[in-house]
Motif scaffolding. Structure first.
Motif, PDB file in Angstrom:
ATOM      1  N   TYR A 179       0.843  -1.202   0.000  1.00  0.00           N
ATOM      2  CA  TYR A 179       0.000   0.000   0.000  1.00  0.00           C
ATOM      3  C   TYR A 179       0.876   1.249   0.000  1.00  0.00           C
ATOM      4  O   TYR A 179       0.536   2.254  -0.608  1.00  0.00           O
ATOM      5  CB  TYR A 179      -0.907  -0.029   1.230  1.00  0.00           C
ATOM      6  N   ILE A 180       1.994   1.202   0.722  1.00  0.00           N
ATOM      7  CA  ILE A 180       2.999   2.258   0.671  1.00  0.00           C
ATOM      8  C   ILE A 180       4.326   1.647   0.245  1.00  0.00           C
ATOM      9  O   ILE A 180       4.504   0.423   0.266  1.00  0.00           O
ATOM     10  CB  ILE A 180       3.181   2.977   2.030  1.00  0.00           C
ATOM     11  N   TYR A 181       5.260   2.522  -0.122  1.00  0.00           N
ATOM     12  CA  TYR A 181       6.665   2.142  -0.324  1.00  0.00           C
ATOM     13  C   TYR A 181       7.505   2.989   0.615  1.00  0.00           C
ATOM     14  O   TYR A 181       7.232   4.178   0.816  1.00  0.00           O
ATOM     15  CB  TYR A 181       7.081   2.339  -1.784  1.00  0.00           C
ATOM     16  N   GLU A 182       8.516   2.359   1.184  1.00  0.00           N
ATOM     17  CA  GLU A 182       9.203   2.949   2.333  1.00  0.00           C
ATOM     18  C   GLU A 182      10.491   3.672   1.987  1.00  0.00           C
ATOM     19  O   GLU A 182      11.122   4.257   2.877  1.00  0.00           O
ATOM     20  CB  GLU A 182       9.483   1.846   3.364  1.00  0.00           C
ATOM     21  N   GLY A 183      10.909   3.702   0.734  1.00  0.00           N
ATOM     22  CA  GLY A 183      12.213   4.251   0.403  1.00  0.00           C
ATOM     23  C   GLY A 183      12.308   5.762   0.514  1.00  0.00           C
ATOM     24  O   GLY A 183      11.301   6.479   0.649  1.00  0.00           O
ATOM     25  N   ASN A 184      13.526   6.264   0.458  1.00  0.00           N
ATOM     26  CA  ASN A 184      13.749   7.711   0.427  1.00  0.00           C
ATOM     27  C   ASN A 184      13.145   8.303  -0.842  1.00  0.00           C
ATOM     28  O   ASN A 184      12.943   7.604  -1.837  1.00  0.00           O
ATOM     29  CB  ASN A 184      15.249   8.009   0.468  1.00  0.00           C
ATOM     30  N   PRO A 185      12.873   9.615  -0.846  1.00  0.00           N
ATOM     31  CA  PRO A 185      12.349  10.256  -2.059  1.00  0.00           C
ATOM     32  C   PRO A 185      13.294  10.051  -3.239  1.00  0.00           C
ATOM     33  O   PRO A 185      14.516  10.141  -3.109  1.00  0.00           O
ATOM     34  CB  PRO A 185      12.258  11.733  -1.662  1.00  0.00           C
ATOM     35  N   GLY A 186      12.706   9.742  -4.388  1.00  0.00           N
ATOM     36  CA  GLY A 186      13.487   9.575  -5.600  1.00  0.00           C
ATOM     37  C   GLY A 186      13.446  10.817  -6.471  1.00  0.00           C
ATOM     38  O   GLY A 186      12.787  11.802  -6.147  1.00  0.00           O
ATOM     39  N   ARG A 187      14.144  10.736  -7.594  1.00  0.00           N
ATOM     40  CA  ARG A 187      14.244  11.897  -8.489  1.00  0.00           C
ATOM     41  C   ARG A 187      13.649  11.644  -9.870  1.00  0.00           C
ATOM     42  O   ARG A 187      13.508  12.587 -10.645  1.00  0.00           O
ATOM     43  CB  ARG A 187      15.715  12.293  -8.657  1.00  0.00           C
ATOM     44  N   ARG A 191       6.252  12.059  -9.248  1.00  0.00           N
ATOM     45  CA  ARG A 191       6.110  12.842  -8.025  1.00  0.00           C
ATOM     46  C   ARG A 191       7.015  12.206  -6.992  1.00  0.00           C
ATOM     47  O   ARG A 191       7.563  11.119  -7.220  1.00  0.00           O
ATOM     48  CB  ARG A 191       4.657  12.870  -7.553  1.00  0.00           C
ATOM     49  N   SER A 192       7.190  12.858  -5.856  1.00  0.00           N
ATOM     50  CA  SER A 192       8.159  12.382  -4.866  1.00  0.00           C
ATOM     51  C   SER A 192       7.497  12.150  -3.515  1.00  0.00           C
ATOM     52  O   SER A 192       6.551  12.860  -3.134  1.00  0.00           O
ATOM     53  CB  SER A 192       9.293  13.405  -4.689  1.00  0.00           C
ATOM     54  N   HIS A 193       8.016  11.171  -2.786  1.00  0.00           N
ATOM     55  CA  HIS A 193       7.642  11.012  -1.389  1.00  0.00           C
ATOM     56  C   HIS A 193       7.945  12.303  -0.633  1.00  0.00           C
ATOM     57  O   HIS A 193       8.909  13.015  -0.954  1.00  0.00           O
ATOM     58  CB  HIS A 193       8.414   9.845  -0.760  1.00  0.00           C
ATOM     59  N   LEU A 487      -8.270  -8.617 -16.871  1.00  0.00           N
ATOM     60  CA  LEU A 487      -7.032  -7.955 -16.464  1.00  0.00           C
ATOM     61  C   LEU A 487      -7.008  -6.596 -17.156  1.00  0.00           C
ATOM     62  O   LEU A 487      -6.911  -6.509 -18.383  1.00  0.00           O
ATOM     63  CB  LEU A 487      -5.825  -8.810 -16.843  1.00  0.00           C
ATOM     64  N   ARG A 488      -7.117  -5.525 -16.365  1.00  0.00           N
ATOM     65  CA  ARG A 488      -7.373  -4.169 -16.870  1.00  0.00           C
ATOM     66  C   ARG A 488      -6.077  -3.372 -16.870  1.00  0.00           C
ATOM     67  O   ARG A 488      -5.441  -3.195 -15.818  1.00  0.00           O
ATOM     68  CB  ARG A 488      -8.407  -3.495 -15.993  1.00  0.00           C
ATOM     69  N   ALA A 489      -5.680  -2.841 -18.032  1.00  0.00           N
ATOM     70  CA  ALA A 489      -4.373  -2.201 -18.180  1.00  0.00           C
ATOM     71  C   ALA A 489      -4.509  -0.755 -18.640  1.00  0.00           C
ATOM     72  O   ALA A 489      -5.264  -0.443 -19.570  1.00  0.00           O
ATOM     73  CB  ALA A 489      -3.520  -2.968 -19.181  1.00  0.00           C
ATOM     74  N   LEU A 490      -3.754   0.131 -17.975  1.00  0.00           N
ATOM     75  CA  LEU A 490      -3.705   1.543 -18.346  1.00  0.00           C
ATOM     76  C   LEU A 490      -2.869   1.737 -19.607  1.00  0.00           C
ATOM     77  O   LEU A 490      -1.917   0.987 -19.866  1.00  0.00           O
ATOM     78  CB  LEU A 490      -3.084   2.362 -17.221  1.00  0.00           C
ATOM     79  N   SER A 491      -3.193   2.817 -20.344  1.00  0.00           N
ATOM     80  CA  SER A 491      -2.350   3.191 -21.481  1.00  0.00           C
ATOM     81  C   SER A 491      -1.045   3.815 -21.022  1.00  0.00           C
ATOM     82  O   SER A 491       0.018   3.561 -21.590  1.00  0.00           O
ATOM     83  CB  SER A 491      -3.103   4.155 -22.399  1.00  0.00           C
ATOM     84  N   ASP A 492      -1.118   4.651 -19.956  1.00  0.00           N
ATOM     85  CA  ASP A 492       0.078   5.362 -19.494  1.00  0.00           C
ATOM     86  C   ASP A 492      -0.076   5.673 -18.009  1.00  0.00           C
ATOM     87  O   ASP A 492      -0.860   6.536 -17.623  1.00  0.00           O
ATOM     88  CB  ASP A 492       0.263   6.659 -20.291  1.00  0.00           C
ATOM     89  N   VAL A 493       0.667   4.971 -17.179  1.00  0.00           N
ATOM     90  CA  VAL A 493       0.553   5.161 -15.733  1.00  0.00           C
ATOM     91  C   VAL A 493       1.015   6.549 -15.303  1.00  0.00           C
ATOM     92  O   VAL A 493       0.691   7.008 -14.205  1.00  0.00           O
ATOM     93  CB  VAL A 493       1.341   4.052 -15.003  1.00  0.00           C
ATOM     94  N   ARG A 494       1.758   7.239 -16.150  1.00  0.00           N
ATOM     95  CA  ARG A 494       2.222   8.584 -15.806  1.00  0.00           C
ATOM     96  C   ARG A 494       1.142   9.645 -15.993  1.00  0.00           C
ATOM     97  O   ARG A 494       1.328  10.789 -15.588  1.00  0.00           O
ATOM     98  CB  ARG A 494       3.436   8.937 -16.657  1.00  0.00           C
TER      99      ARG A 494
END
Length: 518
Positions: A179-187, A191-193, A487-494
């Motif tokens: 449900y969450i990801y625990e890593g440091n903010p990425g670049r 978007r960023s944590h 199985l439902r797929a997005l065109s672009d997750v961004r």
């Protein structure tokens, strides 16, 4: 679809109800800012009730959410009509020790009905949520629509999948971990944590608040009841039981895990029976949907043994999941679920009378010999020992229980691998006999990792389909005679407005084990 009612209209409607807060025992609290920034949710549907959730957090990234260090009365209302003209109501208390989260276990409701609910605190009204109670135990049910999902890395993409999930109008949403990801903010993400990698309660609260603030995720929680379990990123990538993947300082990791578990409870619509105690938290349970379906929800993280075949001293480096076959994979003393949970599952599978039985869990369960990532043209020769391939005796025990107890129509729902998969499980004592099916519903946003997935799946028995090039979720329409899977797929997750389509469709027929083309 308007998911969040006009605040002025909603507040005007409930002024009379809010006045009742004056008579309750708790801190005098007036909301200068919106206390419902994290939305509302429901979950754990039963024939006579459901869990209603919110968390008061006018400043959600603050360690205390911007709330006073005092218990605060929160009025809840639930009604079969959206105007709340015939509402049931009560008062709960948001406790500072639990992040001012609220978990209301409403009972005495009618089975198989749609309800609307909301909260009132400090003179402010929450958004209105919609939920549903389960049908009566054993009741004949014509149809059930399930959406199932996992792996929603905030930085890797937007949550357009939830926009389409809401439009699909499911009766129930099943979330299978990460449900969450625990890593440091990425670049490099969209978007960023908003805070560094969490290791304490304040950090995990801020990380959940980051995710819970997303309007599309909030809309999905408002639209239907959820049933959830976790995987590893809710604490730390690839942790096992009480052990960090780095094999360092077990006492420090125990404190971190306890903080992560508490934050998880504070942000999920779970029953009091799941409230953490002594650093542990029980998530395994069963949810019935009349006589049509039962969901056996398991926890394959908290009680598992460490993965086998690892170096004795990793030198401070993370333990590695992909390994060749080794004796430890087949050691019957090692466990994926722990003794108590395994005994519970044995008993549950022995007494279920549901037409369809969905084992709802985190990771790919089918045997999958993988291609080494550094030699993509080589034959399969390694296993992901962080998944069920590291615990073959536990997997085989479940398969034999399906067979020997004659469990009706077992279907495994899985997450973790950021891929869409459809396949079959075989009898461990008869390789030609199919006894169950499995579906992995992609990922909401998390990116693909295994570049050899398609080729590897084509070289393993049981796989009907595998694709990790796109993101999305699974939708299942269940009737007494048929289980239809899209199985439902997005065109672009961004793209938060991304369109969606059916990547593949499959079916399982009542009384006929195995995946069929849909």
């Amino acid at each position: 679809m308007q998911m969040r009612p006009n605040r002025r209209q909603a507040t005007a409607t409930i002024l009379g109800s809010a006045a009742l807060l004056v008579a309750t025992r708790g801190a005098a609290f007036r909301a200068a800012d919106d206390p419902f920034t994290l939305g509302v949710a429901s979950g754990e549907p039963a024939p006579g009730g459901v869990v209603l959730w919110t968390r008061l957090a006018p400043r959600p990234l603050d360690p205390d959410g911007g709330m006073p260090q005092a218990r605060v009365p929160v009025r809840w209302e639930i009604s079969e009509d959206e105007g709340f003209e015939r509402a049931r109501s009560g008062t709960a208390f948001a406790e500072p020790d639990w992040g001012h989260s609220v978990h209301v276990e409403v009972d005495g409701l009618s089975p198989g009905r749609t309800y609307f609910y909301r909260f009132i605190a400090g003179g402010a009204a929450s958004p209105t949520g919609r939920t549903r109670t389960a049908p009566a135990i054993g009741a004949a049910v014509d149809r059930l629509r399930i959406a199932f999902a996992s792996c929603q890395h905030y930085e890797a993409g937007h949550y357009a999948a939830y926009r389409h999930m809401v439009a699909d109008d499911p009766d129930l949403i099943v979330f299978l971990g990460d449900y969450i990801y625990e890593g440091n903010p990425g670049r490099n993400g969209v978007r960023s944590h908003l805070n560094p990698e969490p290791t304490d309660l304040a950090g995990y609260r801020a990380r959940y608040a980051t995710y819970r603030s997303d309007p599309l995720l909030q809309a999905a929680h408002q639209a239907a009841p959820w049933v959830t379990t976790w995987d590893d990123h809710e604490v730390q990538d690839n942790y096992t039981g009480a052990q960090s993947k780095f094999l360092r300082d077990p006492e420090a990791f125990a404190r971190r895990r306890a903080a992560a578990y508490q934050a998880h409870y504070e942000h999920m619509p779970l029953r009091r029976s799941a409230r953490p105690a002594g650093g542990s938290m029980r998530l395994y349970r069963a949810i019935d949907w009349g006589g049509l379906a039962q969901f056996q929800i398991v926890d394959d993280r908290q009680y598992r043994d460490p993965p086998p075949c690892q170096p004795g001293d990793p030198g401070g480096k993370a333990t590695i999941g992909l390994r060749p076959d080794c004796p430890g994979r087949h050691d019957p003393r090692r466990t994926m679920l722990g003794a108590a949970q395994m005994d519970w599952l044995d008993a549950q599978l022995g007494r279920t009378r549901a037409r369809w039985n969905f084992l709802s869990q985190q990771t790919l369960m089918m045997p999958f010999k993988r291609i080494p990532p550094d030699t993509p043209d080589a034959p399969p020769s390694v296993y992901n020992l962080d998944a069920w391939d590291g615990f073959t005796p536990t997997r085989e025990r479940i398969a034999r229980r399906w067979r020997d107890a004659r469990v009706p129509n077992p279907v495994v729902l899985s997450g973790d691998i950021h891929s869409f998969v459809a396949g079959d499980h075989f009898d461990p004592d008869d390789a030609g006999r199919i006894i169950a099916s499995e579906f992995v519903g992609g990922s909401i946003s998390s990116g693909a990792r295994d570049k050899t997935l398609k080729r590897g799946a084509s070289l393993n028995p049981g796989f009907h389909f595998a694709d990790n090039s796109v993101r999305g979720y699974g939708r299942i329409d269940v009737t007494p005679e048929r289980c239809e899977v899209a199985l439902r797929a997005l065109s672009d997750v961004r793209d938060p407005q991304s369109p969606i389509g059916d990547l593949a469709r499959f079916a399982v027929e009542n009384g006929r084990a195995g995946v069929q083309q849909g």
